[in-house]
Design a protein around this motif. Structure first.
Motif, PDB file in Angstrom:
ATOM      1  N   CYS B 137       0.801  -1.217   0.000  1.00  0.00           N
ATOM      2  CA  CYS B 137       0.000   0.000   0.000  1.00  0.00           C
ATOM      3  C   CYS B 137       0.838   1.273   0.000  1.00  0.00           C
ATOM      4  O   CYS B 137       0.329   2.343  -0.250  1.00  0.00           O
ATOM      5  N   GLY B 141       1.359   4.067   4.264  1.00  0.00           N
ATOM      6  CA  GLY B 141       0.179   3.326   4.676  1.00  0.00           C
ATOM      7  C   GLY B 141      -1.094   3.751   3.986  1.00  0.00           C
ATOM      8  O   GLY B 141      -2.131   3.141   4.164  1.00  0.00           O
ATOM      9  N   ALA B 143      -3.457   3.879   0.937  1.00  0.00           N
ATOM     10  CA  ALA B 143      -3.601   3.068  -0.272  1.00  0.00           C
ATOM     11  C   ALA B 143      -3.918   3.913  -1.502  1.00  0.00           C
ATOM     12  O   ALA B 143      -4.078   3.388  -2.591  1.00  0.00           O
ATOM     13  N   VAL B 216     -10.102   7.278   9.356  1.00  0.00           N
ATOM     14  CA  VAL B 216      -9.174   6.281   8.824  1.00  0.00           C
ATOM     15  C   VAL B 216      -8.123   6.957   7.943  1.00  0.00           C
ATOM     16  O   VAL B 216      -6.932   6.658   8.030  1.00  0.00           O
ATOM     17  N   ASN B 220      -3.241   7.971   8.536  1.00  0.00           N
ATOM     18  CA  ASN B 220      -2.030   7.863   7.736  1.00  0.00           C
ATOM     19  C   ASN B 220      -1.486   9.211   7.308  1.00  0.00           C
ATOM     20  O   ASN B 220      -0.305   9.330   7.033  1.00  0.00           O
TER      21      ASN B 220
END
Lengths: 446, 306
Positions: B137, B141, B143, B216, B220
């Motif tokens: 990914c 982190g 994606a 979420v 990252n």
């Protein structure tokens, strides 16, 4: 005595089976499990529970409706928290069912007694249905839904005459299958009898590498009671645990490119799957637990653990009462040859997880890449007879047509080429990339 | 004269004459009638054969131009390198009207620098975005974010894009970029987009591709779009250029007037612009505003070197 092995290619990585003498410990269920909907090859399962539902251990929570798919059962009893995306081994987010544990209440239908049940009462079709219902997949790593292997091929294709059981465990470090063979031998042999009945075969062979002498001895002693069962010790060589290589080593039959074991009249299953089949058919227990190895040279203690599916990998370290050792450079899910590096220890253990391996800086470091010197070592070790150096070049140039004609899809990604390359080239990285693309192109064409 | 010399001369000469005859007849018989305008039209084109127009090189484009001109309309065709000027010249030569089109430029829709999206992993495989994308990914982190390995740099024929050593993000040089779109195709994560250059080089875009939920995404990367929709609300009533889909805002470049109202309201600073937004009534808290101002200022410096 001269031991059998497969003919072309293969390497001898250091075995490092540190945890081979440690008995399997059963871990208590974790507080929360995250069960991925795609723990197997093929289509992901479809959830049949929703947020807030209460489930018991062994309750069906997702159904595999497609032909190649598998059911998923709850591994703890509790409440479904949510159906969310969680990070899996690839680092990408995949759909999973998250269940919060409350107590440990099992479904009534599951026989939890330790008693050995050797009476096979079901008919072959019923056994196959049972395997499907209980969500059994190959526990060797590829997680191919097991019931599909027992279904006859369409048309008047070959009928199976031999059941091959894979007790090779050729990956370095991993010892889960070895321990299962030693501790659950009666269950495995009973499971093999079930599988022989399901596949309507009267011959079964267990292939075990010669480095597991205790398992060979134990199983050979017990196997005499079962007609048609044979234990064959094999010369240690990686990747003997791959199905094509194992069938070549045991039966000297060669599976043609793009064909299945059934085309050479074989059904092949892992030793762990034999145990799972026994539990599913004789004890009515779905695939909710598996044995995994937690290992690494930097760990003071290592171990083999029976854990519930969907547990985070961190419970393995907790069970060892260890912290993540300082200087850990790689956490690998699986063995060192075929495993995948993961970015944390929270990833859920799924049906295909065979172990976790910690590597320190020195072990994990990849040496500097140099030019290809055309030594052809990669060709001589490739167990599929491919030309890795060529595939690497073609995949790098994204010449997927040529990759396809050079049979890139036959590559099983065993990593022997990268392991042996004196120039430390990124052979498998590029081949994996090329293979994924070629497979996508082939799928689109259909 | 010596027959040893004469004989070969005669036989070879006869063979040559025969072959010439055959070639002549074949050339007459199979002559391909080609429009002479194709060669002339090709002379107007830049001749870099970048493929940005969607045809195999400049000559292929010239053929398509002549064919379209015969039908009386070449408006669907565009040479991104030559731009409007070239198209007008070609249009005059071919005798067709060419609508004025806006010049375009490539923009990078990721702002996850080393600082904003710190690396959690280290990747020691081949330094190619396309391989890295297929295998994992990304070091940060995310994606959806830029992998920073420079596939876009490798394919650019015009030296218009480079990877910033500090942020590990691609930086487009708007002066050199001809918006041929080769980098768009090279990026495995579809981060680069071709957008209109905008009046006075003013353009605004969302510097994020993350489709995950806000929390979420923020794990990252600190400058991820969280899909809160504040920008869409800040966009003037009559314009409504900002749409929200799958937790990600997108600014429609055709509708956007580059007023910059959406920039200070973004809580994460995910909206990038080539100019300093004029600060009017502060809707967001002062802290956010300061941060956004700083970040857009950075983007103005780093994002485009005009």
């Amino acid at each position: 005595m001269k031991l059998n092995t497969f003919k072309i290619g293969g390497v001898h990585p250091p075995e490092n089976k540190i945890s081979a003498a440690l008995p399997i410990k059963t871990l208590p269920p974790p507080k929360q499990v995250r069960l991925l909907l795609s723990q197997h090859l093929g289509q992901p399962a479809v959830p049949v529970v929703k947020k807030g539902d209460r489930v018991k251990v062994g309750a069906l929570i997702a159904g595999g409706e497609a032909f190649i798919s598998a059911n998923i059962h709850s591994s703890v009893s509790g409440t479904v928290l949510k159906i969310d995306n969680v990070i899996d081994v690839s680092g990408y987010r995949k759909e999973a069912i998250v269940i919060q544990r409350e107590g440990d209440e099992w479904e009534d239908s599951i026989d939890r007694s330790e008693e050995l049940n050797n009476d096979i009462t079901l008919a072959p079709e019923e056994i196959i249905d049972k395997i499907k219902e209980m969500g059994i997949v190959g526990l060797g790593g590829a997680a191919f839904p097991s019931h599909v292997k027992y279904l006859p091929l369409p048309g008047d294709a070959a009928k199976a005459d031999t059941l091959v059981i894979n007790g090779v465990e050729c990956e370095p470090y991993l010892t889960a299958d070895h321990r299962v063979m030693l501790e659950k031998s009666d269950e495995i042999l009973s499971g093999i009898r079930v599988m022989m009945k399901a596949g309507r075969v009267d011959r079964a062979i267990i292939g075990i590498e010669a480095n597991k002498a205790d398992a060979i001895e134990l199983l050979s002693g017990k196997a005499r009671a079962i007609p048609g069962l044979e234990i064959v010790p094999l010369k240690v060589k990686y990747p003997q645990g791959a199905e094509k290589q194992l069938i070549k080593a045991l039966l000297n039959r060669e599976i043609p490119s793009g064909k299945l074991p059934l085309d050479v009249s074989c059904i092949i299953n892992n030793i762990g799957t034999a145990l799972a089949v026994y539990e599913a058919v004789q004890k009515n227990k779905p695939l909710i637990e598996r044995v995994v190895t937690m290992t690494g040279k930097s760990l003071k203690k290592t171990g083999n653990f029976k854990v519930r599916m969907g547990s985070p990998a961190s419970i393995l370290l907790e069970a060892l009462q260890e912290e993540l050792p300082p200087g850990t450079a790689r956490i690998i899910c699986g063995g060192p040859m075929m495993g995948k590096a993961v970015n944390n220890l929270e990833i859920p253990i799924s049906k295909g997880t065979s172990g976790f391996l910690l590597l320190d800086e020195r072990e994990a470091r990849r040496k500097e890449t140099k030019n290809c010197i055309r030594c052809a070592k990669c060709i001589s070790v490739c167990p599929m007879g491919l030309e890795p150096y060529l595939l690497e070049k073609l995949a790098e140039r994204r010449n997927f047509e040529a990759c396809e004609t050079e049979d890139i899809v036959d590559c099983m990604e065993c990593g022997s080429c990268s392991f042996t390359c004196p120039s430390n080239r990124f052979l498998l990285d590029y081949i994996r990339y090329g293979k994924t693309n070629v497979m996508r192109i082939m799928r689109d064409r259909r | 004269m010596n027959p040893v010399i004469i004989f070969p001369i005669l036989t070879l000469g006869a063979a040559a004459a025969g072959a010439a005859m055959i070639l002549f007849l074949v050339a007459k018989k199979f002559k391909v009638e080609e429009d002479p305008r194709i060669d002339d039209a090709a002379d107007f084109l830049p001749g870099v054969n970048c493929g940005g127009c969607g045809f195999p090189g400049c000559r292929g484009f010239a053929e398509a131009l002549v064919e379209a001109a015969d039908k009386g309309n070449i408006s669907g065709l565009m040479c991104p390198v030559g731009g409007s000027d070239t198209m007008t010249e070609v249009g005059v030569f071919l005798g067709v009207e060419v609508a004025e089109s806006d010049p375009t430029v490539a923009v990078v829709r990721c702002n996850g620098s080393r600082e904003k999206a710190p690396p959690k992993l280290s990747f020691d495989g081949p330094a190619k975005c396309y391989v890295s994308h297929a295998l994992f990914c990304g070091e940060h982190g995310c994606a959806f974010g830029c992998l920073g390995l420079g596939d876009c740099v490798a394919v650019c024929e015009f030296d218009a894009i480079r990877i910033d050593t500090e942020t590990r993000l691609p930086v487009v040089d708007a002066k050199k970029c001809v918006s041929c779109g080769v980098c768009v195709k090279a990026c495995p994560r579809n981060i680069i987009e071709i957008r209109p250059k905008g009046r006075k080089e003013r353009r605004v875009w969302v510097g994020c591709m993350n489709l995950e939920k806000g929390g979420v995404a923020m794990k990252n990367c600190k400058v991820a779009c969280i899909g809160c929709g504040k920008c869409a609300k800040a966009c003037p009533e009559k314009i409504r250029a900002i749409g929200l889909e799958k937790n990600l805002a997108y600014i429609d470049p055709q509708k956007c007037i580059a007023c910059g109202l959406c920039i200070p309201v973004c809580p994460t600073g995910a909206i990038l612009a080539t100019f300093q937004p004029a600060v009017k009534k502060a809707k967001a808290s002062p802290g956010n505003l300061e941060q956004s101002k700083k970040e857009t200022g950075e983007a103005a410096q780093k994002g485009v070197e005009t």
